[in-house]
Write a protein that holds these residues in place. Structure first.
Motif, PDB file in Angstrom:
ATOM      1  N   VAL A  30       0.765  67.499  35.823  1.00 20.39           N
ATOM      2  CA  VAL A  30       0.212  68.840  35.614  1.00 20.39           C
ATOM      3  C   VAL A  30       1.153  69.672  34.751  1.00 20.39           C
ATOM      4  CG1 VAL A  30      -0.364  71.016  36.780  1.00 20.39           C
ATOM      5  CG2 VAL A  30      -1.218  68.852  37.683  1.00 20.39           C
ATOM      6  N   ALA A  31       2.450  69.567  35.002  1.00 18.81           N
ATOM      7  CA  ALA A  31       3.434  70.311  34.197  1.00 18.81           C
ATOM      8  C   ALA A  31       3.379  69.855  32.741  1.00 18.81           C
ATOM      9  CB  ALA A  31       4.833  70.123  34.773  1.00 18.81           C
ATOM     10  N   TRP A  32       3.310  68.554  32.505  1.00 22.52           N
ATOM     11  CA  TRP A  32       3.254  68.046  31.133  1.00 22.52           C
ATOM     12  C   TRP A  32       1.965  68.473  30.437  1.00 22.52           C
ATOM     13  CZ3 TRP A  32       6.842  66.908  27.987  1.00 22.52           C
ATOM     14  CH2 TRP A  32       8.038  66.359  28.426  1.00 22.52           C
ATOM     15  N   LEU A  33       0.863  68.479  31.166  1.00 25.16           N
ATOM     16  CA  LEU A  33      -0.398  68.927  30.562  1.00 25.16           C
ATOM     17  C   LEU A  33      -0.316  70.393  30.156  1.00 25.16           C
ATOM     18  CD1 LEU A  33      -3.059  67.164  32.800  1.00 25.16           C
ATOM     19  CD2 LEU A  33      -2.564  66.728  30.391  1.00 25.16           C
ATOM     20  N   TYR A  34       0.311  71.218  30.997  1.00 21.03           N
ATOM     21  CA  TYR A  34       0.481  72.629  30.673  1.00 21.03           C
ATOM     22  C   TYR A  34       1.369  72.784  29.442  1.00 21.03           C
ATOM     23  CZ  TYR A  34       1.811  77.509  30.984  1.00 21.03           C
ATOM     24  OH  TYR A  34       2.042  78.820  30.692  1.00 21.03           O
ATOM     25  N   ILE A  35       2.471  72.054  29.396  1.00 15.23           N
ATOM     26  CA  ILE A  35       3.378  72.118  28.243  1.00 15.23           C
ATOM     27  C   ILE A  35       2.656  71.664  26.984  1.00 15.23           C
ATOM     28  CG2 ILE A  35       5.448  71.066  27.244  1.00 15.23           C
ATOM     29  CD1 ILE A  35       6.593  71.049  30.158  1.00 15.23           C
ATOM     30  N   TRP A  36       1.900  70.587  27.067  1.00 18.52           N
ATOM     31  CA  TRP A  36       1.172  70.073  25.905  1.00 18.52           C
ATOM     32  C   TRP A  36       0.153  71.089  25.406  1.00 18.52           C
ATOM     33  CZ3 TRP A  36       1.640  66.799  22.191  1.00 18.52           C
ATOM     34  CH2 TRP A  36       0.527  66.445  21.422  1.00 18.52           C
ATOM     35  N   ARG A  37      -0.539  71.744  26.325  1.00 22.54           N
ATOM     36  CA  ARG A  37      -1.529  72.755  25.943  1.00 22.54           C
ATOM     37  C   ARG A  37      -0.855  73.911  25.209  1.00 22.54           C
ATOM     38  NH1 ARG A  37      -4.622  76.794  29.805  1.00 22.54           N
ATOM     39  NH2 ARG A  37      -2.432  77.143  30.232  1.00 22.54           N
ATOM     40  N   GLU A  38       0.273  74.382  25.730  1.00 20.10           N
ATOM     41  CA  GLU A  38       1.006  75.459  25.069  1.00 20.10           C
ATOM     42  C   GLU A  38       1.521  75.015  23.699  1.00 20.10           C
ATOM     43  OE1 GLU A  38       1.471  78.674  26.062  1.00 20.10           O
ATOM     44  OE2 GLU A  38       0.012  78.190  27.613  1.00 20.10           O
ATOM     45  N   TYR A  39       2.003  73.795  23.601  1.00 23.85           N
ATOM     46  CA  TYR A  39       2.526  73.250  22.347  1.00 23.85           C
ATOM     47  C   TYR A  39       1.429  73.169  21.296  1.00 23.85           C
ATOM     48  CZ  TYR A  39       4.496  69.790  19.117  1.00 23.85           C
ATOM     49  OH  TYR A  39       4.916  69.134  18.006  1.00 23.85           O
ATOM     50  N   THR A  40       0.274  72.655  21.658  1.00 22.03           N
ATOM     51  CA  THR A  40      -0.820  72.541  20.686  1.00 22.03           C
ATOM     52  C   THR A  40      -1.342  73.915  20.290  1.00 22.03           C
ATOM     53  OG1 THR A  40      -2.413  72.179  22.472  1.00 22.03           O
ATOM     54  CG2 THR A  40      -1.543  70.233  21.380  1.00 22.03           C
ATOM     55  N   ALA A  41      -1.348  74.871  21.200  1.00 26.16           N
ATOM     56  CA  ALA A  41      -1.771  76.224  20.856  1.00 26.16           C
ATOM     57  C   ALA A  41      -0.806  76.829  19.839  1.00 26.16           C
ATOM     58  CB  ALA A  41      -1.856  77.086  22.103  1.00 26.16           C
ATOM     59  N   GLU A  42       0.489  76.612  20.042  1.00 26.96           N
ATOM     60  CA  GLU A  42       1.492  77.122  19.099  1.00 26.96           C
ATOM     61  C   GLU A  42       1.350  76.448  17.735  1.00 26.96           C
ATOM     62  OE1 GLU A  42       4.528  79.569  17.854  1.00 26.96           O
ATOM     63  OE2 GLU A  42       3.521  79.614  19.804  1.00 26.96           O
ATOM     64  N   LEU A  43       1.144  75.139  17.722  1.00 27.41           N
ATOM     65  CA  LEU A  43       0.944  74.431  16.449  1.00 27.41           C
ATOM     66  C   LEU A  43      -0.299  74.928  15.721  1.00 27.41           C
ATOM     67  CD1 LEU A  43       1.832  70.684  17.092  1.00 27.41           C
ATOM     68  CD2 LEU A  43       3.055  72.344  15.703  1.00 27.41           C
ATOM     69  N   THR A  44      -1.346  75.205  16.445  1.00 24.21           N
ATOM     70  CA  THR A  44      -2.572  75.719  15.844  1.00 24.21           C
ATOM     71  C   THR A  44      -2.316  77.072  15.198  1.00 24.21           C
ATOM     72  OG1 THR A  44      -3.899  74.531  17.461  1.00 24.21           O
ATOM     73  CG2 THR A  44      -4.984  76.307  16.282  1.00 24.21           C
ATOM     74  N   GLN A  45      -1.571  77.930  15.871  1.00 23.07           N
ATOM     75  CA  GLN A  45      -1.250  79.236  15.295  1.00 23.07           C
ATOM     76  C   GLN A  45      -0.406  79.090  14.036  1.00 23.07           C
ATOM     77  OE1 GLN A  45       0.629  81.533  18.336  1.00 23.07           O
ATOM     78  NE2 GLN A  45      -1.270  81.895  19.465  1.00 23.07           N
ATOM     79  N   ILE A  46       0.565  78.198  14.068  1.00 22.33           N
ATOM     80  CA  ILE A  46       1.413  77.972  12.889  1.00 22.33           C
ATOM     81  C   ILE A  46       0.572  77.450  11.729  1.00 22.33           C
ATOM     82  CG2 ILE A  46       3.261  76.520  11.959  1.00 22.33           C
ATOM     83  CD1 ILE A  46       4.584  76.728  14.765  1.00 22.33           C
ATOM     84  N   TYR A  47      -0.311  76.493  12.000  1.00 21.71           N
ATOM     85  CA  TYR A  47      -1.169  75.944  10.955  1.00 21.71           C
ATOM     86  C   TYR A  47      -2.087  77.023  10.389  1.00 21.71           C
ATOM     87  CZ  TYR A  47      -4.703  73.190   8.602  1.00 21.71           C
ATOM     88  OH  TYR A  47      -5.567  72.701   7.671  1.00 21.71           O
ATOM     89  N   ASP A  48      -2.651  77.859  11.252  1.00 21.42           N
ATOM     90  CA  ASP A  48      -3.521  78.935  10.783  1.00 21.42           C
ATOM     91  C   ASP A  48      -2.762  79.915   9.889  1.00 21.42           C
ATOM     92  OD1 ASP A  48      -5.674  77.870  12.103  1.00 21.42           O
ATOM     93  OD2 ASP A  48      -5.522  79.203  13.845  1.00 21.42           O
ATOM     94  N   ARG A  49      -1.544  80.271  10.290  1.00 24.45           N
ATOM     95  CA  ARG A  49      -0.731  81.170   9.463  1.00 24.45           C
ATOM     96  C   ARG A  49      -0.405  80.539   8.109  1.00 24.45           C
ATOM     97  NH1 ARG A  49       3.898  81.994  12.972  1.00 24.45           N
ATOM     98  NH2 ARG A  49       2.605  81.846  14.808  1.00 24.45           N
ATOM     99  N   LEU A  50      -0.041  79.263   8.143  1.00 22.50           N
ATOM    100  CA  LEU A  50       0.278  78.556   6.900  1.00 22.50           C
ATOM    101  C   LEU A  50      -0.938  78.488   5.983  1.00 22.50           C
ATOM    102  CD1 LEU A  50       2.275  76.877   5.215  1.00 22.50           C
ATOM    103  CD2 LEU A  50       1.474  74.866   6.488  1.00 22.50           C
ATOM    104  N   ALA A  51      -2.095  78.169   6.524  1.00 22.94           N
ATOM    105  CA  ALA A  51      -3.318  78.092   5.727  1.00 22.94           C
ATOM    106  C   ALA A  51      -3.654  79.460   5.138  1.00 22.94           C
ATOM    107  CB  ALA A  51      -4.471  77.582   6.589  1.00 22.94           C
ATOM    108  N   ARG A  52      -3.496  80.515   5.915  1.00 20.30           N
ATOM    109  CA  ARG A  52      -3.765  81.864   5.411  1.00 20.30           C
ATOM    110  C   ARG A  52      -2.809  82.237   4.283  1.00 20.30           C
ATOM    111  NH1 ARG A  52      -3.896  84.254  10.058  1.00 20.30           N
ATOM    112  NH2 ARG A  52      -1.679  84.698  10.099  1.00 20.30           N
ATOM    113  N   ASP A  53      -1.520  81.885   4.459  1.00 17.24           N
ATOM    114  CA  ASP A  53      -0.535  82.186   3.417  1.00 17.24           C
ATOM    115  C   ASP A  53      -0.797  81.370   2.152  1.00 17.24           C
ATOM    116  OD1 ASP A  53       0.677  83.991   5.083  1.00 17.24           O
ATOM    117  OD2 ASP A  53       2.302  82.627   5.690  1.00 17.24           O
TER     118      ASP A  53
END
Length: 60
Positions: A30-53
């Motif tokens: 459960v802890a790893w699933l939570y960490i993975w979810r947070e990690y993928t959310a952060e990567l998605t935000q970074i990718y969105d910012r990069l694409a916008r830039d």
């Protein structure tokens, strides 16, 4: 019958160790699933910012 079987199961030392192991593995999973979810959310935000830039970059 079921109640005595369950009581005997939890009274057994090997069964108790197995249940403890299963509980620890479940909590770690459960802890790893939570960490993975947070990690993928952060990567998605970074990718969105990069694409916008990159959309704002003018070539030529």
């Amino acid at each position: 019958m079921i109640r005595t079987s369950i009581t005997a199961f939890f009274g057994d030392e090997d069964a108790s160790a197995a249940m403890e192991y299963i509980l620890i593995v479940a909590l770690i999973s459960v802890a790893w699933l939570y960490i993975w979810r947070e990690y993928t959310a952060e990567l998605t935000q970074i990718y969105d910012r990069l694409a916008r830039d990159l959309r704002n970059v003018k070539i030529g």
